[in-house]
Design a protein around this motif. Structure first.
Motif, short mmCIF file in Angstrom:
data_model
loop_
_atom_site.label_atom_id
_atom_site.label_comp_id
_atom_site.label_asym_id
_atom_site.label_seq_id
_atom_site.Cartn_x
_atom_site.Cartn_y
_atom_site.Cartn_z
N GLN A 1 0.82 -1.20 0.00
CA GLN A 1 0.00 0.00 0.00
C GLN A 1 0.86 1.26 0.00
O GLN A 1 0.54 2.24 -0.67
CB GLN A 1 -0.94 0.00 1.21
CG GLN A 1 -1.99 -1.11 1.20
CD GLN A 1 -2.91 -1.03 -0.01
OE1 GLN A 1 -3.15 0.04 -0.55
NE2 GLN A 1 -3.46 -2.17 -0.41
N ARG A 2 1.96 1.24 0.74
CA ARG A 2 2.86 2.40 0.75
C ARG A 2 3.49 2.61 -0.62
O ARG A 2 3.66 3.74 -1.08
CB ARG A 2 3.94 2.22 1.82
CG ARG A 2 3.43 2.25 3.24
CD ARG A 2 2.82 3.61 3.59
NE ARG A 2 2.34 3.65 4.95
CZ ARG A 2 1.09 3.36 5.31
NH1 ARG A 2 0.21 3.00 4.39
NH2 ARG A 2 0.72 3.43 6.57
N ALA A 3 3.85 1.53 -1.29
CA ALA A 3 4.43 1.64 -2.64
C ALA A 3 3.39 2.20 -3.61
O ALA A 3 3.71 3.05 -4.45
CB ALA A 3 4.93 0.28 -3.12
N PHE A 4 2.16 1.73 -3.48
CA PHE A 4 1.08 2.21 -4.34
C PHE A 4 0.85 3.70 -4.14
O PHE A 4 0.69 4.47 -5.09
CB PHE A 4 -0.19 1.43 -4.02
CG PHE A 4 -1.27 1.55 -5.06
CD1 PHE A 4 -1.21 0.82 -6.23
CD2 PHE A 4 -2.34 2.42 -4.86
CE1 PHE A 4 -2.20 0.95 -7.19
CE2 PHE A 4 -3.32 2.55 -5.82
CZ PHE A 4 -3.26 1.82 -6.99
N ALA B 1 3.04 5.85 -3.05
CA ALA B 1 4.20 6.58 -3.56
C ALA B 1 4.10 6.80 -5.07
O ALA B 1 4.46 7.87 -5.58
CB ALA B 1 5.49 5.82 -3.23
N ILE B 2 3.59 5.81 -5.78
CA ILE B 2 3.42 5.94 -7.23
C ILE B 2 2.41 7.05 -7.54
O ILE B 2 2.66 7.91 -8.40
CB ILE B 2 2.95 4.61 -7.85
CG1 ILE B 2 4.06 3.56 -7.77
CG2 ILE B 2 2.51 4.81 -9.29
CD1 ILE B 2 5.28 3.89 -8.59
N ILE B 3 1.28 7.04 -6.86
CA ILE B 3 0.26 8.06 -7.10
C ILE B 3 0.78 9.44 -6.74
O ILE B 3 0.58 10.42 -7.46
CB ILE B 3 -1.02 7.73 -6.29
CG1 ILE B 3 -1.64 6.43 -6.82
CG2 ILE B 3 -2.03 8.88 -6.38
CD1 ILE B 3 -2.82 5.95 -6.02
N TRP B 4 1.49 9.53 -5.61
CA TRP B 4 2.04 10.81 -5.15
C TRP B 4 3.02 11.40 -6.16
O TRP B 4 3.03 12.60 -6.42
CB TRP B 4 2.73 10.58 -3.80
CG TRP B 4 3.55 11.74 -3.32
CD1 TRP B 4 3.12 12.90 -2.76
CD2 TRP B 4 4.98 11.83 -3.36
NE1 TRP B 4 4.19 13.72 -2.45
CE2 TRP B 4 5.34 13.08 -2.80
CE3 TRP B 4 5.99 10.98 -3.81
CZ2 TRP B 4 6.67 13.50 -2.69
CZ3 TRP B 4 7.31 11.39 -3.69
CH2 TRP B 4 7.63 12.65 -3.14
N SER B 5 3.87 10.55 -6.76
CA SER B 5 4.93 11.04 -7.64
C SER B 5 4.51 11.14 -9.10
O SER B 5 5.26 11.68 -9.92
CB SER B 5 6.15 10.13 -7.53
OG SER B 5 5.84 8.81 -7.98
N MET B 6 3.33 10.63 -9.44
CA MET B 6 2.92 10.56 -10.84
C MET B 6 2.94 11.92 -11.55
O MET B 6 3.44 12.02 -12.68
CB MET B 6 1.54 9.92 -10.96
CG MET B 6 1.13 9.59 -12.39
SD MET B 6 -0.48 8.78 -12.48
CE MET B 6 -0.13 7.25 -11.62
N PRO B 7 2.40 13.01 -10.96
CA PRO B 7 2.42 14.29 -11.68
C PRO B 7 3.83 14.73 -12.06
O PRO B 7 4.07 15.20 -13.17
CB PRO B 7 1.77 15.25 -10.69
CG PRO B 7 0.92 14.39 -9.83
CD PRO B 7 1.67 13.12 -9.68
N MET B 8 4.78 14.59 -11.13
CA MET B 8 6.15 15.03 -11.42
C MET B 8 6.83 14.11 -12.43
O MET B 8 7.47 14.58 -13.38
CB MET B 8 6.98 15.10 -10.14
CG MET B 8 8.42 15.52 -10.39
SD MET B 8 9.41 15.69 -8.89
CE MET B 8 8.87 17.32 -8.36
#
Length: 209
Positions: A53-56, A58-65
């Motif tokens: 869940q933490r990895a998931f 992190a992906i969503i959090w970093s997607m815009p950048m």
């Protein structure tokens, strides 16, 4: 408090007390929020699920950048792009463009800026019968810091936008729409809107202004 809310509060309190009383007296539901005896976890490997869940997240959090970074990398490696160059499409987007939010009805204009080098001025042509520009300037996280065109600061009259880096403290000259960026890197993403009676080719010609 109105009579309605007083009545509602009494009903809620009464129901809550009845619920707690029944749960405490039937001997099946323990107190203090503990799970009933004999219950089993719905997930057998809880430690793995936390990591997943933490990895998931992190992906969503970093997607815009990372999406903006990937777009720029593709332009640099595939077309010899440099910061402050203007990219414009010769037609509407196709699947080969590989972007998540593009459409196939308007030509796109894009650019990338690094404000660590210097402030940057972007000049937008006025909207006219020939066309208009719609779009946003975003920071490194794709958060909009300025709208341009008829729906933006210039109101369709055109003008010069001056972008400065966070903490920039030198004097700002007059005659600009001054935008203080929230990051050193910026991404311009615009569309050339096809005017009534005009064609996509006209919209592309308007971009060259």
């Amino acid at each position: 408090m109105s009579k309605v809310f007083k009545t509602l509060a009494v009903v809620i309190c009464a129901n809550t007390m009845c619920l707690n009383y029944s749960m405490a007296q039937d001997g099946k539901e323990p107190l203090s929020g503990k799970p009933p005896a004999g219950t089993k976890a719905s997930v057998t490997d809880f430690d793995y699920q936390i990591k997943y869940q933490r990895a998931f997240e992190a992906i969503i959090w970093s997607m815009p950048m990372t999406a903006g970074y990937g777009y720029r990398r593709g332009a640099v490696e595939g077309a010899g792009y440099k910061d402050n160059d203007i990219i414009y499409m010769s037609g509407g987007a196709t699947p080969l463009m590989e972007t998540a939010t593009s459409n196939s009805t308007t030509p796109y204009i894009a650019a990338f800026v690094d404000l660590r080098k210097s402030p940057v001025i972007l000049e937008i042509p006025p909207a006219s019968a020939e066309g208009s520009i719609y779009g946003q300037v975003t920071d490194a996280w794709q958060v909009t810091i300025a709208d341009i065109g008829p729906s933006g600061e210039d109101g369709g009259k055109g003008g010069k936008y001056l972008f400065t880096a966070p903490g920039y403290d030198k004097p700002i000259p007059g005659g600009y729409f001054h935008i203080v960026s929230t990051s050193n890197r910026l991404f311009f993403a615009f569309r050339s809107i096809v005017a009534p009676g005009k064609t996509e080719k006209d919209a592309i010609a308007y971009v060259k202004n």
